[in-house]
Design an enzyme around this catalytic site. Structure first.
Site, PDB file in Angstrom:
ATOM      1  N   ASP A  34       0.853  -1.181   0.000  1.00  0.00           N
ATOM      2  CA  ASP A  34       0.000   0.000   0.000  1.00  0.00           C
ATOM      3  C   ASP A  34       0.893   1.237   0.000  1.00  0.00           C
ATOM      4  OD1 ASP A  34      -2.977   0.897   0.498  1.00  0.00           O
ATOM      5  OD2 ASP A  34      -1.730   2.183   1.758  1.00  0.00           O
TER       6      ASP A  34
ATOM      7  N   GLU B 218      -4.713   2.365  -4.249  1.00  0.00           N
ATOM      8  CA  GLU B 218      -3.256   2.392  -4.192  1.00  0.00           C
ATOM      9  C   GLU B 218      -2.688   1.129  -3.581  1.00  0.00           C
ATOM     10  OE1 GLU B 218      -4.776   4.455  -0.441  1.00  0.00           O
ATOM     11  OE2 GLU B 218      -5.353   4.273  -2.539  1.00  0.00           O
TER      12      GLU B 218
END
Length: 325
Positions: free
Chosen positions: A182, A225
């Site tokens: 992430d 993301e």
């Protein structure tokens, strides 16, 4: 037009050619019409590249003797082989005015004669358009399983690929690990630098990931993301080394925009396959490890085996001394 044959000094014949219409070939191919008709018909029965190359290899041996052939299409990372490689080879670049369709190399233990090369070139003319259609089909399938922004695999590709690889790893007793990655504070990137910058960061981060992994590994966009990286034949220690390499590579990225220079970082959770794992349990453990990485300062790598680590000192509750003890 046919270029002259040449030797590279190692008794290996490499003849680079571009396939052109029959009228431009010299000498002309000497192939029975029924052979061409049969080959043309069979090549139109499939859009699968591997089957197409196999059919072509099998059928052309009625007109010319070859030991093997190799098809290479570098832009799509395709390499297919039939038969075996030998000392002598002749190479052809397959191209129409609009499309590059790869390179085909024919292998044989003895040199190719001019009339045999003419026959090969005649046979290749039946392959050009079926091959173009097969490549377009391959590209359409690949696009359906690819995230359009970053080029990473999408969730559909992830579900198909990871479940298959888990089954194969269990069947053959092989290692398999995954990384959940992430990008840290990504919302702030979009809010402060704009979504255009956010897209740049995502693209460059994926390039960093793919540069750090092997050809047998795969990167998927899990959402927003967050990315999942599948590491084939990788035990925990090897997976952690790759994860750390990825973390460092992303942390070295710099982006310049209207509001200054931006540096990004990533948190990574790692899990390795166990005997009773399902795809869901493997992903859950990696996701939990990622949560721990986020909780403990970000820009770090945590394995699912390390999740019981202590709180950072500045977050620990320090007991008050008991004066009566």
């Amino acid at each position: 037009m046919v270029s002259p044959l040449h030797s590279n000094g190692r008794a290996e014949l490499r003849d680079e050619k571009v396939v052109m219409p029959f009228g431009d070939l010299a000498p002309r191919p000497d192939i029975r019409p029924e052979v061409l008709l049969k080959l043309s018909g069979k090549l139109q029965t499939t859009l699968e590249l591997s089957q197409l190359i196999e059919i072509f290899f099998t059928e052309i041996q009625q007109a010319v003797l070859i030991d093997g052939l190799t098809f290479n299409h570098a832009p799509n990372n395709i390499l297919l082989s039939q038969g075996k490689a030998s000392v002598h080879s002749a190479s052809y670049r397959l191209q129409t005015q609009q499309d590059y369709m790869g390179d085909l190399m024919f292998h044989r233990s003895t040199r190719f004669r001019e009339h045999e090369l003419a026959n090969i070139e005649g046979l290749l003319s039946t392959l050009v358009y079926p091959l173009r259609n097969a490549l377009r089909y391959h590209e359409a399938l690949a696009a359906a399983f690819r995230d359009p922004l970053t080029g990473a695999g999408n969730r559909v590709a992830l579900d198909k690929t990871l479940s298959r690889e888990i089954e194969l790893a269990k069947r053959h007793g092989q290692d398999l690990s995954i990384l959940m990655l992430d990008l840290d504070h990504f919302k702030r990137v979009n809010d402060e630098f704009g979504h255009g910058m956010g897209d740049r960061v995502l693209k460059e981060a994926v390039l960093s990931m793919t540069d750090c992994i092997r050809q047998t590994d795969m990167c998927f966009r899990y959402g927003g993301e967050e990315f999942l990286i599948m590491l084939s034949s990788a035990e925990e220690a090897g997976a952690l080394r790759i994860a750390e390499r990825i973390r460092m590579s992303i942390n070295e990225l710099r982006f310049t925009g209207d509001k200054g220079t931006l540096q990004v970082s990533a948190s990574i959770g790692c899990s390795s396959l166990k005997g009773d794992d399902s795809m869901e349990s493997l992903i859950t453990r990696a996701d939990e490890a990622l949560y721990v990485a986020k909780k403990h300062g970000r820009n770090c790598v945590i394995s699912d085996c390390d999740m019981a680590i202590p709180e950072p000192l500045d977050k620990q509750t320090v007991p008050t001394p008991n004066p009566n003890r």
